[in-house]
Design an enzyme around this catalytic site. Structure first.
Site, PDB file in Angstrom:
ATOM      1  N   GLU A   1       0.827  -1.210   0.000  1.00 34.31           N
ATOM      2  CA  GLU A   1       0.000   0.000   0.000  1.00 34.31           C
ATOM      3  C   GLU A   1       0.858   1.256   0.000  1.00 34.31           C
ATOM      4  OE1 GLU A   1      -3.143   0.478  -0.415  1.00 34.31           O
ATOM      5  OE2 GLU A   1      -3.592  -1.662  -0.582  1.00 34.31           O
TER       6      GLU A   1
ATOM      7  N   CYS B   1     -12.571   0.945 -15.607  1.00 32.73           N
ATOM      8  CA  CYS B   1     -12.918   2.363 -15.408  1.00 32.73           C
ATOM      9  C   CYS B   1     -11.632   3.178 -15.398  1.00 32.73           C
ATOM     10  CB  CYS B   1     -13.688   2.532 -14.102  1.00 32.73           C
ATOM     11  SG  CYS B   1     -14.584   4.109 -13.993  1.00 32.73           S
TER      12      CYS B   1
END
Length: 353
Positions: free
Chosen positions: A40, A195
């Site tokens: 992350e 997307c």
DNA sequence: AAGCCGGGGTA
DNA sequence: TACCCAGGCTT
């Protein structure tokens, strides 16, 4: 009423994820808190394909949180070298040491304790708790922002605080009670594969039926672009001092500004300053201008004029300065250098042997 | 709220 | 060339 019928967004997304999501990313196998955390942080403002080789090298050298906490900072920075945003590496290192000292050598599972660690904000804390422990916390990264601005038809730059506040509310509302780890991965995968920023693949999107931007033909307008502003150009002279053994003088940069803490070349503002600085550092007799180049940051351009001082003889005084060191090719390879400086030195080695 | 912090990919 | 990307911290 089941959770599924109340939250068609998550249900449809999870069904798509099972068939089309990414299930083979390195930090998914094994998926422990340390690896999720490291991934992350590396992925902050950095794309997956860029991160993967850095991640593999990092966990290969420092496989556990305690290994990271026990490592010295130069090792951590060398593993980070080339990835950018080097403050992330120092925060990661410091956070690991805090975990050893205060949390029994593990990342805390409490949101506030986790988000209090350096380098872990609201989204990263949520991602760690959701992915590593299945706890229900929303995330809001670039992927989620793109999906949600389109799905809800939200105008205004997502970096604007008012827009971000609305996006967090939607992110929380869509997060399901079950399969949170998969959902978190799913919405990022949707943003990364369908997307996407330009020319999204709406025909394959599981959320197209409820998407405002798709309905209104606004996918090219959303998310709204950031208002542009002109960025300045700064210039610097980089000193390449090389001794008879072809070792190069490197200087550790200070704690402030760009590339802080990394090993780089001594710098001056102009050629006169470069001469004065070079004479302070070594006995030199001539300089050779190397090809100038421009390095682009997000907030300014840096024009670099490299100046080569060959056959320099080190002054004894600088041997005692811990932020200066003469390095051969092997030592340079093991240190954390800014990418353009590493590139400059490599091209120098290639041309001038 | 705005600025700062890297490097690479993309149109 | 300009913009964006698995953001967070500082001022």
């Amino acid at each position: 009423m089941t959770v599924d019928t109340r939250n068609a967004f998550a249900t449809d997304l999870l069904a798509w994820f099972d068939r089309h999501g990414r299930h083979d990313l390195p930090w998914q196998h094994p998926r422990d808190a340390y690896r999720v955390w490291l991934s992350e942080v590396m992925l902050q403002q950095t794309q997956v394909t860029t991160v993967i080789p850095y991640f593999l090298r990092f966990v290969g050298t420092l496989p556990t949180l305690r290994d990271l906490a026990a490592a010295d900072e130069d090792t951590v920075l060398a593993l980070w070298s080339g990835l950018g945003y080097y403050r992330r590496a120092r925060f990661l290192h410091r956070a690991a040491q805090i975990c050893v000292e205060q949390h029994q050598g593990e990342l805390p599972r409490d949101f506030d304790a986790l988000a209090a660690l350096p380098g872990i904000g609201r989204s990263t804390a949520g991602a760690i708790l959701a992915q590593a422990h299945g706890l229900r916390f929303p995330i809001l990264d670039g992927n989620v922002k793109r999906v949600l601005t389109r799905y809800h038809g939200i105008h205004g730059h997502p970096g604007q605080s008012a827009v971000e506040k609305v996006l967090w509310q939607h992110a929380d509302a869509h997060t399901p009670d079950e399969r949170v780890a998969d959902y978190t991965q799913a919405i990022m995968d949707l943003g990364a594969t369908l997307c996407v920023r330009s020319r999204p693949l709406c025909s394959g999107c599981p959320l197209a039926a409820g998407c405002v931007a798709h309905r209104d033909g606004l996918t090219a307008q959303l998310p709204s672009a950031k208002p542009s502003k002109a960025i300045p150009t700064r210039s610097t002279v980089m000193l390449v001092l090389r001794d008879a053994n072809k070792r190069v003088l490197l200087e550790r940069r200070g704690p402030q500004g760009v590339w802080s803490g990394l090993w780089s070349l001594p710098e001056a503002t102009d050629h006169d300053g470069a001469w004065r600085a070079a004479q302070q550092l070594a006995r030199i007799d001539d300089a050779q201008a190397l090809a100038p180049f421009i390095h682009v940051f997000s907030h300014y351009r840096l024009q670099v004029e490299p100046l080569l001082f060959d056959d320099a003889t080190a002054h004894r005084a600088i041997a005692d300065n811990p932020s200066l060191r003469w390095c051969d090719t092997g030592e340079i390879a093991a240190l954390g250098l800014p990418a353009p400086v590493r590139s400059l030195l490599q091209s120098l080695q290639g041309i001038m042997q």
